[in-house]
Design a protein around this motif. Structure first.
Motif, PDB file in Angstrom:
ATOM      1  N   GLU A 123       2.352 -17.429 -18.781  1.00 22.73           N
ATOM      2  CA  GLU A 123       1.809 -17.955 -17.567  1.00 22.73           C
ATOM      3  C   GLU A 123       0.733 -17.819 -16.805  1.00 22.73           C
ATOM      4  OE1 GLU A 123       2.868 -20.493 -14.417  1.00 22.73           O
ATOM      5  OE2 GLU A 123       4.458 -20.173 -15.963  1.00 22.73           O
ATOM      6  N   ASN A 124      -0.124 -18.506 -16.463  1.00 23.81           N
ATOM      7  CA  ASN A 124      -1.398 -18.670 -15.969  1.00 23.81           C
ATOM      8  C   ASN A 124      -1.746 -19.465 -14.952  1.00 23.81           C
ATOM      9  OD1 ASN A 124      -1.489 -20.453 -18.526  1.00 23.81           O
ATOM     10  ND2 ASN A 124      -3.504 -20.883 -17.581  1.00 23.81           N
ATOM     11  N   ASN A 125      -2.727 -19.109 -14.116  1.00 22.31           N
ATOM     12  CA  ASN A 125      -3.100 -20.038 -13.237  1.00 22.31           C
ATOM     13  C   ASN A 125      -4.675 -20.230 -13.498  1.00 22.31           C
ATOM     14  OD1 ASN A 125      -4.198 -21.238 -11.109  1.00 22.31           O
ATOM     15  ND2 ASN A 125      -3.499 -19.911  -9.461  1.00 22.31           N
ATOM     16  N   GLN A 126      -4.807 -21.529 -14.120  1.00 26.25           N
ATOM     17  CA  GLN A 126      -6.220 -21.991 -14.633  1.00 26.25           C
ATOM     18  C   GLN A 126      -6.674 -20.672 -15.506  1.00 26.25           C
ATOM     19  OE1 GLN A 126      -8.737 -22.525 -11.126  1.00 26.25           O
ATOM     20  NE2 GLN A 126      -7.756 -24.497 -10.805  1.00 26.25           N
ATOM     21  N   ASP A 127      -7.831 -19.905 -15.296  1.00 27.20           N
ATOM     22  CA  ASP A 127      -8.248 -19.146 -16.497  1.00 27.20           C
ATOM     23  C   ASP A 127      -7.586 -17.406 -16.112  1.00 27.20           C
ATOM     24  OD1 ASP A 127      -9.667 -18.788 -13.860  1.00 27.20           O
ATOM     25  OD2 ASP A 127     -11.737 -18.505 -15.127  1.00 27.20           O
TER      26      ASP A 127
ATOM     27  N   GLU B  62      -6.809 -18.098 -26.627  1.00 23.84           N
ATOM     28  CA  GLU B  62      -7.739 -18.045 -25.208  1.00 23.84           C
ATOM     29  C   GLU B  62      -7.438 -16.979 -24.566  1.00 23.84           C
ATOM     30  OE1 GLU B  62      -8.420 -20.952 -21.140  1.00 23.84           O
ATOM     31  OE2 GLU B  62      -7.179 -21.863 -22.975  1.00 23.84           O
TER      32      GLU B  62
ATOM     33  N   ASP C 162       0.006 -23.154 -23.582  1.00 23.06           N
ATOM     34  CA  ASP C 162      -0.953 -22.557 -23.374  1.00 23.06           C
ATOM     35  C   ASP C 162      -1.729 -21.992 -24.732  1.00 23.06           C
ATOM     36  OD1 ASP C 162      -1.382 -23.255 -20.469  1.00 23.06           O
ATOM     37  OD2 ASP C 162       0.099 -21.589 -20.281  1.00 23.06           O
TER      38      ASP C 162
END
Length: 282
Positions: free
Chosen positions: A195-199, A160, A156
């Protein structure tokens, strides 16, 4: 004689630290897996004026080394490495520390087998804050490495999530030296796995890297996402990254965190040392 380390003496000082650290009764916060990383970090810290190395000499021979922070943070770490008489040499170096950096408390990690800390208690207020365990993973199967290659997970973009990372890190760890500001000012020294969930940023791992090793500096997961496997997932991603780069993986965990220790050992980590954390009030 005690004075600041000169740049031309640096290699001699590092050699001294390596030799003395191999003796358990003199070892403080290092183990063989970490020594090259210690040298790299010291070089960078001195070049950036983040740290001083204080050296005790007897004629032209080194008989003691102290590591001192060059910052204004209230609490920080120092390390002492000595030969011969701990009481005579180390006490004089601690007096130098006391006179140089007045009015602060310091945190000192000490190898469990190093009993010399007891001598300091006769002169300073020393609080035992518990023990940490250092774990190392240095063996990976070919199938483990191949699984990472096949997975080929796209990393990722840190840019961002940079602002989200800064907010989360400072909320989770408000009192540590490595604030988000310090980390973001020296990103070349770190690798940060997200570690992300979409945004939505859920968690992260901060890694310190050198030629042979990767040290897990910090793991953070948002409170509302804990106990859902995200910490385990982050560790697996770090393991994959270390395996792909053929590097040993090193981390510290509090000895009373038995669930984390069980997890790490189930993943192949081995204990290499136990160390006490002491707070010394001058």
């Amino acid at each position: 004689m005690i004075r600041e380390c000169r740049r031309e003496d640096f290699n001699k000082v590092i050699k001294y630290i390596f030799e003395k650290n191999a003796i358990a009764e003199y070892a403080f916060d290092t183990c063989p897996n970490e020594m090259e990383g210690i040298q790299q970090l010291l070089e960078e810290a001195i070049d950036k004026n983040d740290m001083k190395i204080i050296v005790s000499y007897e004629e032209k021979n080194i008989n003691g080394v102290a590591l001192l922070p060059c910052n204004d943070i209230e609490n920080d770490c120092i390390g002492i490495f000595t030969t011969s008489s701990f009481k005579d040499i180390a006490m004089s170096m601690f007096q130098y520390v006391k006179d140089t950096l007045k009015g602060k408390s310091y945190y000192l990690y000490v190898n469990e087998q190093n009993k010399h800390i007891e001598e300091l208690k006769d002169y300073y207020k020393v609080n035992d804050l518990g023990k940490d365990m250092t774990l190392v993973l240095d063996t990976y199967s070919d199938s483990f490495i191949n699984s990472y290659i096949q997975e080929n997970k796209q990393e990722d973009s840190f840019e961002e999530f940079k602002e989200d990372f800064a907010v989360m890190h400072d909320e989770l760890f408000p009192d540590i030296y490595w604030s988000s500001k310090r980390i973001l000012e020296s990103l070349d020294d770190w690798k940060i796995i997200l570690e992300n969930n979409q945004d939505i940023l859920i968690g992260y791992v901060i890694l310190v890297m050198n030629k042979d090793n990767i040290y897990i500096q910090q793991i953070g997961v948002k409170e509302e996402y804990r106990k859902n496997g995200y910490g385990h997932k982050l560790i697996r991603r770090v393991m994959n990254y270390a395996a792909m780069n053929r590097k040993s993986l090193i981390l510290d965990v509090e000895t009373d965190n038995t669930s984390a220790i069980s997890l790490y050992k189930s993943l192949g980590f081995k204990t290499v040392k136990v160390k006490h954390l002491y707070q010394i009030k001058f």
